[in-house]
Scaffold this active site. Structure first.
Site, mmCIF file in Angstrom:
data_model
loop_
_atom_site.group_PDB
_atom_site.id
_atom_site.type_symbol
_atom_site.label_atom_id
_atom_site.label_comp_id
_atom_site.label_asym_id
_atom_site.label_seq_id
_atom_site.Cartn_x
_atom_site.Cartn_y
_atom_site.Cartn_z
ATOM 1 N N ASP A 1 1.714 -3.012 -2.721
ATOM 2 C CA ASP A 1 1.161 -1.819 -2.205
ATOM 3 C C ASP A 1 1.356 -1.758 -0.601
ATOM 4 O O ASP A 1 0.546 -2.657 0.102
ATOM 5 C CB ASP A 1 -0.345 -1.691 -2.566
ATOM 6 C CG ASP A 1 -1.107 -0.670 -2.291
ATOM 7 O OD1 ASP A 1 -0.694 0.035 -1.137
ATOM 8 O OD2 ASP A 1 -1.847 -0.050 -2.867
ATOM 9 N N HIS A 2 2.068 -1.241 -0.166
ATOM 10 C CA HIS A 2 2.536 -1.297 1.137
ATOM 11 C C HIS A 2 1.413 -0.993 2.233
ATOM 12 O O HIS A 2 1.484 -1.382 3.263
ATOM 13 C CB HIS A 2 4.058 -0.533 1.580
ATOM 14 C CG HIS A 2 3.767 1.148 1.428
ATOM 15 N ND1 HIS A 2 3.908 1.709 0.542
ATOM 16 C CD2 HIS A 2 3.551 1.701 2.584
ATOM 17 C CE1 HIS A 2 3.582 3.159 0.925
ATOM 18 N NE2 HIS A 2 3.409 2.945 2.335
ATOM 19 N N HIS B 1 -3.310 2.883 -3.291
ATOM 20 C CA HIS B 1 -3.700 2.764 -1.788
ATOM 21 C C HIS B 1 -5.107 2.867 -1.329
ATOM 22 O O HIS B 1 -5.697 2.199 -0.458
ATOM 23 C CB HIS B 1 -2.934 3.713 -1.095
ATOM 24 C CG HIS B 1 -1.497 3.904 -1.432
ATOM 25 N ND1 HIS B 1 -0.664 2.665 -1.528
ATOM 26 C CD2 HIS B 1 -0.346 4.829 -1.758
ATOM 27 C CE1 HIS B 1 0.599 2.901 -1.608
ATOM 28 N NE2 HIS B 1 0.720 4.152 -1.857
#
Ligand code: NAD
Length: 484
Positions: A177-178, A240
């Site tokens: 999950d950047h 996110h």
């Protein structure tokens, strides 16, 4: 101050989907920047593996172009570029067939850290894991990186987890999950747990509410097909925003190690209350001048998929009972801006009287476009004229505080790929976390499906539907302006 870059051990990385959009825009330019920074050195091999027919020479040309496009400034470092390209090779591989696998197995060096980046459609995660296993490539030195979306509901996420678990231990699986790779997100943990100042106040006694906003200006673009089956709740909220909520709300882990942090995040998701009908607002953007509306763009006139969702979440635990978390995310909003705002309660009594107005401290963690942390404090307005109060930000924006070298930190993908090589899973989602987040998300979606609620229209360039504003107004609060 110049940052210390500690090189990672030499590694072999295979990028499945190495000719795709994500590889060209993020993964390969990111690796190049880490190479320029001195973090990648020695005998490293990076292999693009995809269905596209090309040879290694063609791949190196493609990567050079991709780097020039993604980061023209870095690409000018031509000496570095040539040496970096030397590390690259390419194998035509079919995830669902036999092509290329013998060659990949032949290239594999058993004494190496070997990372396999699954930058392909999730339907190929299972076949890739299976073939890596068939070719003896799943030993302890191997690790896999999987991209989002990780499932579209609890059942499909469980299925994916089970497929991967057949051939890999959980400690070999890196679910990206950047958002977790952003410098500021880690700084949020440093601020909370490295200072005495905030943690004593980090609870419902002192925090009035928390807002998390992830606003985009762009529409669905060319991802219409995928997006119309997902929507903002699945595409952004489940992963996110949920991850940000967890980091804000979790108890202090005993150690900054992967399982200690992830155990605490999991407890937050488990403590979330069900979201009722009055807690959620969905929206869908309308067209403007020459910009098509959502339904036009996805080619589905009857679509009831949301491009915006706002909701009020409550965490039923000792720390947070009574402090709502307001979360919103959407496309085609007025600005591209992501932030978390921790809004503290008013002082219990104003010694300055009514006319001094209402002032409160807000800690703002900005994630994009510029990362930074700001604490709003109340001071006396300078000059004569009595005791007038104003709010001013104490700005902790890294670029100014630390100088340009320190502020030139790796972007999220760079950091996360280096973490994969180092074997550090702290900033990756564990299987049970993902499943728990889906269980909560599924219930929210089931709620609006059962009610037959359609998303409300909102204008391109706005802050979302008016009902989303009302969600907070009803509680006597308001959203912060969406501002870059
Ligand atoms: P893409 O369509 O641009 O690229 C897909 C790649 O997969 C290509 O290299 C293609 O050759 C390869 N491929 C397709 N079928 C194959 C097969 N049978 N065997 C071997 N290779 C095959 O996709 P993308 O945008 O790069 O996305 C890749 C993954 O990353 C997806 O899971 C996506 O959801 C995720 N993701 C992408 C982005 C982004 O910004 N592009 C952002 C977040 C997550």
């Amino acid at each position: 101050m110049v940052s210390r870059v500690i090189p990672v051990d030499p590694f072999d990385l295979v990028i499945f989907g190495g000719t795709g959009d994500l590889a060209r825009r993020k993964i390969l330019p990111g690796l190049f920047r880490r190479y320029c920074a001195g973090q990648i050195e020695g005998d490293v091999r990076i292999t693009g593996a995809a269905r596209t027919e090309m040879d290694s020479e063609g791949y190196r040309e493609m990567v050079a172009e991709a780097i020039a496009e993604a980061d023209p400034q870095a690409a000018r470092q031509s000496e570095h570029l040539a040496a970096f390209l030397d590390m690259l090779g390419y194998v035509v591989v079919d995830a669902t067939g036999e092509a290329g696998w013998a060659e990949l197995a032949r290239l594999s060096r058993p004494d190496r850290i070997r990372a396999y980046y699954f930058s392909v459609a999730p339907s190929l995660f299972g076949p890739l894991a299976e073939r890596l296993h068939q070719h003896g490539l799943t030993d302890g030195a191997a690790r896999i990186v999987v991209e989002k979306p990780f499932g579209r509901d609890l059942a499909s996420a469980q299925e994916l987890n089970a497929v991967l678990a057949k051939h890999f231990h959980e400690n070999q699986i890196y679910r990206i999950d950047h958002y977790l790779g952003k410098e500021t997100v880690q700084n949020l943990m440093a601020i909370r747990f490295g200072n005495m100042l905030f943690e004593p106040l980090w609870n419902s006694q002192y925090v009035d509410h928390i807002q998390i906003t992830v606003a985009e200006v762009v529409g669905v673009g060319t991802r219409g097909d995928y997006y119309d089956r997902a929507g903002a709740m699945r595409d952004m909220m489940q992963n996110h925003l949920m991850q940000l909520l967890c980091l804000i709300a979790m108890e202090p882990p005993a150690k900054f190690n992967p399982d200690a942090v992830r155990d605490e995040k999991l407890k937050v998701i488990r403590a979330l209350d069900p979201v009722g009908p009055d807690d959620v607002v969905r929206g869908q953007y309308q067209g403007a001048r020459n910009r098509p509306g959502y339904r036009n763009q996805v080619g589905n006139r009857d679509s009831t998929t949301e491009s915006f969702v706002a909701l009020r979440a409550r965490i039923s635990n000792w720390r947070w009972a009574g402090t709502p978390f307001y979360l919103r995310t959407g496309k085609r909003l007025k600005e591209r801006a992501s932030e978390i705002a921790v809004v503290f309660k008013d002082a219990p009594h104003s010694i300055f009287g009514e006319e001094a107005g209402r002032h409160r401290n807000i800690l703002t963690i900005k994630l994009q476009p510029n990362e930074g942390i700001e604490l709003g404090v109340t001071i006396k307005e300078p000059g004569p004229g009595g005791m007038r109060l104003i709010d001013v930000p104490l700005d902790m924006t890294f670029a100014e505080a630390l100088g340009p070298e320190e502020a030139d930190f790796p972007d999220a993908y760079e950091r996360l790929i280096m973490d994969v090589i180092r074997g550090n899973q702290t900033l990756f989602m564990r299987g049970d976390e993902v499943e728990e987040a889906w269980a909560w998300t599924d219930a929210v979606i089931a709620g609006w499906e059962a009610r037959g609620d359609d998303p409300l229209p909102y204008d391109t360039g706005s802050s979302g539907p008016d009902d989303a504003l009302m969600l907070m107004h009803r509680d006597g609060r308001r959203w912060r302006e969406i501002k870059a």
